[in-house]
Every structure is written in C-alpha cells, then in structure tokens.
Design an enzyme around this catalytic site. Structure first.
Site, PDB file in Angstrom:
ATOM      1  N   LYS A  13       4.124   1.867  13.917  1.00 41.32           N
ATOM      2  CA  LYS A  13       3.021   2.702  12.983  1.00 41.32           C
ATOM      3  C   LYS A  13       2.717   1.541  12.093  1.00 41.32           C
ATOM      4  CE  LYS A  13       2.097   3.580   9.130  1.00 41.32           C
ATOM      5  NZ  LYS A  13       0.961   3.092   8.496  1.00 41.32           N
ATOM      6  N   GLU A  25       3.816  -8.688  -8.617  1.00 41.16           N
ATOM      7  CA  GLU A  25       3.434  -9.383  -7.252  1.00 41.16           C
ATOM      8  C   GLU A  25       1.970  -8.917  -7.162  1.00 41.16           C
ATOM      9  OE1 GLU A  25       4.446  -7.268  -3.487  1.00 41.16           O
ATOM     10  OE2 GLU A  25       4.496  -9.273  -2.671  1.00 41.16           O
ATOM     11  N   SER A  66       5.483  -3.045   0.732  1.00 36.95           N
ATOM     12  CA  SER A  66       6.065  -3.182  -0.674  1.00 36.95           C
ATOM     13  C   SER A  66       7.147  -2.829  -0.964  1.00 36.95           C
ATOM     14  CB  SER A  66       4.773  -2.550  -1.460  1.00 36.95           C
ATOM     15  OG  SER A  66       4.763  -1.268  -1.533  1.00 36.95           O
ATOM     16  N   CYS A 110       3.791 -12.830   2.078  1.00 38.70           N
ATOM     17  CA  CYS A 110       4.805 -12.403   1.298  1.00 38.70           C
ATOM     18  C   CYS A 110       5.956 -13.599   1.229  1.00 38.70           C
ATOM     19  CB  CYS A 110       5.922 -11.248   2.216  1.00 38.70           C
ATOM     20  SG  CYS A 110       6.469 -12.073   3.637  1.00 38.70           S
ATOM     21  N   PHE A 134      -0.202  -4.630   5.801  1.00 39.81           N
ATOM     22  CA  PHE A 134      -1.510  -5.004   6.487  1.00 39.81           C
ATOM     23  C   PHE A 134      -1.588  -6.596   6.925  1.00 39.81           C
ATOM     24  CE2 PHE A 134      -2.051  -5.950   1.884  1.00 39.81           C
ATOM     25  CZ  PHE A 134      -2.812  -7.238   1.800  1.00 39.81           C
ATOM     26  N   GLU A 150      -3.122   0.978   8.444  1.00 36.62           N
ATOM     27  CA  GLU A 150      -4.011   1.659   8.760  1.00 36.62           C
ATOM     28  C   GLU A 150      -5.369   0.585   8.281  1.00 36.62           C
ATOM     29  OE1 GLU A 150      -1.969   2.317   6.590  1.00 36.62           O
ATOM     30  OE2 GLU A 150      -2.561   3.969   5.051  1.00 36.62           O
TER      31      GLU A 150
HETATM   32  P1  NAD Z   1       2.524  -1.079   1.627  1.00 37.81           P
HETATM   33  O1  NAD Z   1       3.906  -0.734   1.339  1.00 37.81           O
HETATM   34  O2  NAD Z   1       1.456  -0.438   1.057  1.00 37.81           O
HETATM   35  O3  NAD Z   1       2.472  -0.437   3.297  1.00 37.81           O
HETATM   36  C1  NAD Z   1       3.467  -0.844   4.170  1.00 37.81           C
HETATM   37  C2  NAD Z   1       3.297   0.358   5.053  1.00 37.81           C
HETATM   38  O4  NAD Z   1       3.815   1.406   4.633  1.00 37.81           O
HETATM   39  C3  NAD Z   1       2.025   0.625   5.993  1.00 37.81           C
HETATM   40  O5  NAD Z   1       2.154   0.967   7.435  1.00 37.81           O
HETATM   41  C4  NAD Z   1       1.844   1.889   5.131  1.00 37.81           C
HETATM   42  O6  NAD Z   1       0.683   2.833   5.959  1.00 37.81           O
HETATM   43  C5  NAD Z   1       2.893   2.500   4.829  1.00 37.81           C
HETATM   44  N1  NAD Z   1       2.925   3.420   3.470  1.00 37.81           N
HETATM   45  C6  NAD Z   1       2.207   3.033   2.382  1.00 37.81           C
HETATM   46  N2  NAD Z   1       2.328   3.784   1.317  1.00 37.81           N
HETATM   47  C7  NAD Z   1       3.369   4.739   2.060  1.00 37.81           C
HETATM   48  C8  NAD Z   1       3.760   5.915   1.069  1.00 37.81           C
HETATM   49  N3  NAD Z   1       3.601   6.183   0.007  1.00 37.81           N
HETATM   50  N4  NAD Z   1       4.743   6.741   2.121  1.00 37.81           N
HETATM   51  C9  NAD Z   1       5.092   6.101   3.280  1.00 37.81           C
HETATM   52  N5  NAD Z   1       4.364   5.081   4.071  1.00 37.81           N
HETATM   53  C10 NAD Z   1       3.691   4.401   3.084  1.00 37.81           C
HETATM   54  O7  NAD Z   1       2.256  -2.529   1.933  1.00 37.81           O
HETATM   55  P2  NAD Z   1       1.105  -3.349   2.324  1.00 37.81           P
HETATM   56  O8  NAD Z   1      -0.062  -3.451   1.183  1.00 37.81           O
HETATM   57  O9  NAD Z   1       0.474  -2.928   3.719  1.00 37.81           O
HETATM   58  O10 NAD Z   1       1.443  -5.053   2.548  1.00 37.81           O
HETATM   59  C11 NAD Z   1       1.664  -5.857   1.435  1.00 37.81           C
HETATM   60  C12 NAD Z   1       3.177  -5.867   0.829  1.00 37.81           C
HETATM   61  O11 NAD Z   1       3.973  -6.014   2.032  1.00 37.81           O
HETATM   62  C13 NAD Z   1       3.344  -6.853  -0.083  1.00 37.81           C
HETATM   63  O12 NAD Z   1       4.147  -6.217  -1.072  1.00 37.81           O
HETATM   64  C14 NAD Z   1       4.251  -7.950   0.754  1.00 37.81           C
HETATM   65  O13 NAD Z   1       5.054  -8.862  -0.337  1.00 37.81           O
HETATM   66  C15 NAD Z   1       5.049  -7.147   1.612  1.00 37.81           C
HETATM   67  N6  NAD Z   1       5.423  -8.034   2.501  1.00 37.81           N
HETATM   68  C16 NAD Z   1       6.756  -8.239   2.618  1.00 37.81           C
HETATM   69  C17 NAD Z   1       7.141  -8.974   3.659  1.00 37.81           C
HETATM   70  C18 NAD Z   1       8.446  -9.271   3.955  1.00 37.81           C
HETATM   71  O14 NAD Z   1       8.807  -9.997   4.888  1.00 37.81           O
HETATM   72  N7  NAD Z   1       9.513  -9.098   2.943  1.00 37.81           N
HETATM   73  C19 NAD Z   1       6.257  -9.408   4.683  1.00 37.81           C
HETATM   74  C20 NAD Z   1       4.874  -9.107   4.670  1.00 37.81           C
HETATM   75  C21 NAD Z   1       4.400  -8.076   3.605  1.00 37.81           C
END
Ligand code: NAD
Length: 502
Positions: free
Chosen positions: A173, A387, A226, A281, A149, A176
C-alpha cells in the site's frame, strides 16, 4: 491525465471507482492525474489473490526464487532512469537523488538474492542417543507493506525483496501522493517471472490501511511513516494478532565537537540537511555546535547554502527540488516565523530563494521553499523538537559534549545521529552513550547497508525488529525446531518421564 490503478493478481484493475485522489506535479503545482483509493473489497481481492498464490511460491525451490530476484534486479537496473523520472514527477526530488534511492533499494534486492544462504538453519547431530535436532524458518504467508511518500521506490524495496525471497506473498500500500513507481515495479516483477499474486499493489488511504490491519489472512505488517500513524498501525495490527514493525518519524542531530574539520562538517550538514529538500527520515535537521565553533561553522554553512541551485527535478542543473505538496510546504514554511518568535535568528530565508525558470520561491507556482537556516534555536522550542520534514536546518549552540548528548537523549525520536570529531575516544563514548538506533561518525546520513538492518529507537520504531538485513529475514519467517529419531531395534519402550537427553 494519468489514472493510477491497483495491481492485483498480475493485472491492473480500477477496483471500486467510488473514491480517487489527485496526484500533483510539485514543480508546477498542477494536477497530473488521479489515483484510485481502495475500498475494503479491493483490499480483500488483493489479499485473496496473494493467499491463493502463496502455497506454490512457498514450495518453489530456494534457487528458483533467487533466480527470479536476480532477473528483477537486472530489469530494475535497466529501467532505473524511467523509475527515477516517475519518482521525480510526483515527489519532486531531483533526478540524481531519485536514482540514488533506486540504487539503495536495489542493494536490498541484491542482498535478498542470497536467500538460500540466509535461510540456512542449524543442525545438531546426536542431541540424545540417536536423536538429531534442526531448526528451519518458514514464510508467514500474506504480508503487507505500508509506505511513506518520501521514498516511493526505496522504502518498499526495504521490505518486499526479502519478504518475497523468504517465500511470502506481498501486498504493498504505497503513499497516495506518489503511487506510480509501485506499478512499474509490479510490471518488472511479472517480467522477471514472479508468479501472479505474489506481488500486489493496493492504492489508497486509511480505508485500505485499516482493512489490511484487521484482515485475518494478513500475517505480518511492515510500516514506515510518521510517528502517530506508526503507533496506530503497531497497536491496531498487534491487537489483530499480527506481527508488526512500524518505523516512525525522526529529528536527527549532528553533534560537532570543536576539534572537527569544519569544512567537512559544513559540506555534510548542507548535504544531509537539504538533499531531497529535507524530506528524508535520516536528514540532519539540527546541528549542535559545541562552543566556540558556532559562528565560524554557521558562516561556512551559509556560504554553501547560498550556492545551492533550486529547481524542477527534471532540470539537470537543479540540486534541490520542491516539497511534495502545497499543505506540506505551507506547514514547513510556517516554522520560519515560528522560529523567530521562539527566539531563533533567521540567517537564510528560503522563501527568498530563486527558483530555476521562476522567481522567488514564495512567488513561483509549485510547492517551493528554498534552503533555510535558523541559528540560536532554543533547546526545547517547537522549532527544535518538531519533525519539520523540510529544508530547514536549525543550529543549536551548546557548551560541551555532555550538554549536546543530553539534548539528543532528551528528544522524542531516536532514528539517526552523527558526531563530527577527530577524537576517537569521544566518538567511541558517543556511540555507547547516545540513545539512537543509527549512528554516524564523521558520516552525516548513516543509513545502514542492506546487509545490516535499518531502524531507530524510541518513537522512531514500534516493535522490536528493524527492516532489511538479517532482521528482515527474521521478521518475514517463523521458526520451527524438529527433533527426530529414526526407529532403531532397541527404542526403549514407554517412558512417562519428561524427555531429557542421554
Ligand atoms: P504518513 O504517516 O502520513 O503516511 C505513511 C503511510 O500511512 C501512507 O501510506 C499513508 O497513506 C498512510 N496513512 C496516512 N494517514 C493514515 C491514517 N490516519 N491511518 C492509516 N494510514 C494512514 O507519512 P508520510 O507523510 O507519507 O511520510 C513522512 C513521514 O515518514 C515522516 O514522519 C518521516 O520521518 C517518516 N519516515 C520514516 C522513515 C524511517 O525509516 N523511520 C523512513 C521514511 C519516512
């Protein structure tokens, strides 16, 4: 109320209407629309469209592909304000910050415009008598991007410009929570002349992700999110025979040596800690202050935090917006009490921060929490190691460079870090000794430029290939080596020995 759909084969489609999710305006807390949540059949339709469009795009000349990218770049630039406003309305970040993420994403498009150069192979004349060898790189086919997000435009743009420039078809994808930016980008791709089916968007959640991970026609998956989900995506995708790069979470430390310029440090810590409400991040979430500068540095940080203006993303006076959702704000806010229970001192309490057009953050409708500073955070406490992903800056006191390095290298994550010092030798030692993928020297958020590659170490990245730059080109292509001999009157006859050069 808006309704956000999928984009498949160059057109909007509602897909299977069985499931939807709410989209919020984080500044008010109100529901602003609904987003479709794809079923497995919706994902199959997107992958089928991509697979059908792929062969003609793979065969399009490098110059033709590059011209489409140039046009996309110009259209994105022309629509940057509209895109930034969309991001702001669903994510909450302030308009200038949203414009910044669009600009950083566009740098990857600009890099990908050079694809004819990037895909040049090697050629060796005469590897054996009248035999030549050359290497080529070809697209994988259908590839998918699953994004978080916090950067609804930039993170997808780390992936799709390069994937598409390399000749692949892409299925995105998005998160959401803020899905609308993806559809504006899809429309601009079409306007730029990209053939239908080469860029598709499936909105959704775990159902869509799981289908992408197991679909036999998806050859590669790029994920950013994450750490637990990154690990799940990596393990599931590779088990299904795909190449996967999965970038995870972070906890980034800034090590401040006593000889550093403390005004620069305070400016940098506040900018990198509270920009985008800490939902980056590469945000700095821990300052490691080496004795004896701790008290002076905290005072300088607090002076700056007191001057920050918090308000809705579309208010030009606001420097920091709300958090993305109610549950996320509550989780972040819970660390204020936890931190104190664990022995930290709450120096600035973000629940008390005034919000433009509202009252105290904790009493204003919307997902508000102001900038928060916790001092004397104990090493190894949850406030130090989790985090938090919000506007909470922890100060940890350490007695030496060595102790600070140990704290950083002892952590789970290895995304970004920074050292602030005027000692070149210490900086050089740090870049050599620290177990982190992206390092800043007197630079607080060392996000690599598009022509380098972005990626962390340890639990911040699963897989071995970082995103964008030449590693991105490598990820979205596979290599071939051709060894060729054009027949000659004296071709030598049958020889069952293993070919050697001669
Ligand atoms: P998230 O892991 O909740 O979601 C990321 C994606 O995975 C979304 O598209 C979501 O719909 C999907 N998703 C969520 N739960 C899922 C599941 N159980 N099974 C399959 N798919 C699933 O992350 P977020 O809250 O959207 O974003 C924040 C996180 O992203 C933080 O941990 C941040 O550090 C990380 N991030 C990392 C970087 C990097 O470059 N390392 C960059 C940006 C964000």
């Amino acid at each position: 109320m808006k309704s956000v759909e999928h984009w498949i084969n160059g057109a909007l489609t509602g897909g299977d209407p069985a499931r939807t999710a709410e989209i919020f305006n984080p500044a008010t807390g109100e529901v602003s629309g609904h987003v479709a949540l794809a079923s497995a059949a919706d994902v199959d339709a997107a992958v089928a469209a991509a697979a059908a469009a792929f062969p003609a795009w793979r065969d399009a000349s490098l110059i033709k592909r590059s011209q489409v990218l140039f046009r996309f770049r110009e259209l994105m630039y022309a629509h940057r304000d509209e895109l930034a406003a969309l991001i702001s309305s669903e994510h909450g970040k302030v308009h200038s910050d949203a414009l910044g993420e669009v600009a950083r994403g566009l740098e990857v498009v600009e890099f990908a415009c050079g694809i004819p150069h990037l895909l040049k192979g090697g050629f060796s004349e005469g590897v054996s008598t009248r035999v030549d060898s050359y290497s080529i790189r070809q697209p994988l086919g259908v590839v998918a991007g699953i994004t978080p997000f916090n950067f609804p435009a930039m993170v997808p743009m780390w992936m799709f410009p390069i994937a598409i420039a390399c000749g692949n078809a892409f299925v995105l994808k998005p998160s959401e929570k803020d899905p609308s930016a993806s559809l504006l980008m899809a429309r601009l791709w079409q306007e730029a002349g990209l053939p239908d089916g080469i860029f598709n968007v499936v909105q959704g959640d775990k159902v869509a992700v799981d289908r992408l991970l197991e679909h036999p026609d998806v050859r590669g998956v790029s994920f950013v999110g994450s750490t637990p989900i990154a690990q799940y995506v990596y393990e599931t995708g590779t088990r299904h025979g795909k190449r996967v790069q999965a970038l995870g979470g972070a906890k980034n430390h800034m090590l401040v040596l006593p000889d550093a310029d403390l005004d620069l440090v305070a400016d940098s810590a506040v900018s990198a800690g509270f920009g985008s409400a800490g939902e980056r991040c590469m945000a700095i979430s821990v300052v490691l202050a080496v004795d004896p500068i701790g008290d002076e540095l905290v005072q300088k940080i607090v002076e700056r935090v007191d001057g920050l203006v918090v308000g809705p993303g579309d208010d030009p006076k606001a420097q920091m917006g709300p958090l993305v959702s109610g549950p996320h704000r509550d989780k972040v806010a819970s660390y204020l009490d936890l931190g104190v229970q664990e022995g930290a001192k709450l120096v600035v309490d973000g629940r008390e921060t005034p919000v433009l057009g509202g009252g105290r953050a904790s009493e204003t409708p919307g997902f508000w929490l102001g900038p928060t500073v916790l001092d004397h955070v104990p090493v190894g406490s949850r406030t130090h190691t989790d985090e938090i992903f919000g506007p909470v800056l922890s100060i940890v006191r350490v007695s030496s460079y060595e102790e600070g390095l140990q704290v950083i290298n002892g952590g789970l994550y290895g995304n970004g870090t920074a050292i602030f010092t005027n000692d070149g030798g210490a900086a050089r030692r740090f870049q050599n000794e620290v177990e982190v993928g992206m390092i800043g020297v007197n630079v607080p958020i060392p996000v690599p430029m598009a022509f380098y590659s972005f990626g962390g170490w340890k639990s911040s990245l699963f897989g071995d290939t970082h995103v964008h730059g030449t590693e991105g080109v490598h990820f979205y292509t596979r290599g071939k080596v051709v060894t060729s001999r054009w027949l000659d009157p004296s071709h030598g006859g049958v020889n069952l020995g293993f070919p050697t050069n001669g």
